[in-house]
Design an enzyme around this catalytic site. Sequence first.
Site, PDB file in Angstrom:
ATOM      1  N   SER A   1      33.433  28.856  31.031  1.00 11.59           N
ATOM      2  CA  SER A   1      34.563  28.239  31.718  1.00 11.59           C
ATOM      3  C   SER A   1      34.063  27.196  32.711  1.00 11.59           C
ATOM      4  CB  SER A   1      35.374  29.290  32.473  1.00 11.59           C
ATOM      5  OG  SER A   1      36.383  28.682  33.266  1.00 11.59           O
TER       6      SER A   1
ATOM      7  N   TYR B   1      35.571  35.408  38.810  1.00 16.46           N
ATOM      8  CA  TYR B   1      35.685  34.899  37.437  1.00 16.46           C
ATOM      9  C   TYR B   1      34.606  33.853  37.156  1.00 16.46           C
ATOM     10  CZ  TYR B   1      37.860  32.610  33.363  1.00 16.46           C
ATOM     11  OH  TYR B   1      38.106  32.074  32.132  1.00 16.46           O
TER      12      TYR B   1
END
Length: 226
Positions: free
Chosen positions: A116, A129
């Site tokens: 990501s 995250y």
Amino acid sequence: QRGASVLLTDILDDVLEAPTAGFKEAGLQAHSLVADLRDTDTPQRIVDTASHTFGAIHALVNNAVACNEPKAFGDISAADYDLVYDTGPRVTFALMQAVHPHLLAAGGGAIVNIGSAAGTAGERNFGAYAGAKEAIRGMSKVAALEWGRDGIRVNVVCPLAETDGLKVLRDLDPKRYQQVVSTTALKRIGDPATDIGPAVAFLIGDDSRYVTGQTILLDGGAGSFR
């Protein structure tokens, strides 16, 4: 669509039901397995199910992850941290280990792990995250170096795609969504099926047989490395 037989897995049965049925109705080979990635026996159960169903395994795509963010960095709890790590890097690591003997037996294969831009570039309010996604990139590089001699390739894809989460942002905060769109050179958000899927299919296919240890940014030119 390119000939793969696919085992889909998720913790929610209703999430699996529609796509699995849709694939089958289109004449494609798809099966599903309901499983909680946080259970320690799940990675081996996924691999065993795929092997039993298809007879061999040639590729693994690690896409699933759960998190309780966005949250300010100081507000991320231990439970929040554990959730994203237990469904992200920890199970990615375990699945890669579990599938390795099967890829060896098949004469090689490919692994695609989903990273990501939250990790490669940083993203406010996604501290746990972002760290989890970068952990996945780190282990992917090591596995690529160690398993290349076995004919096993490992790559990472970092997509900017119209996921369910981004659709929520679009509906709740259209201004911020448009800001995300504006960061891309192509001025649009990627479609999971037509923009992201083909790149993943390429990475698990024979045309990418000389590609390993790479991070590929599918972000429409947003430039998610800083």
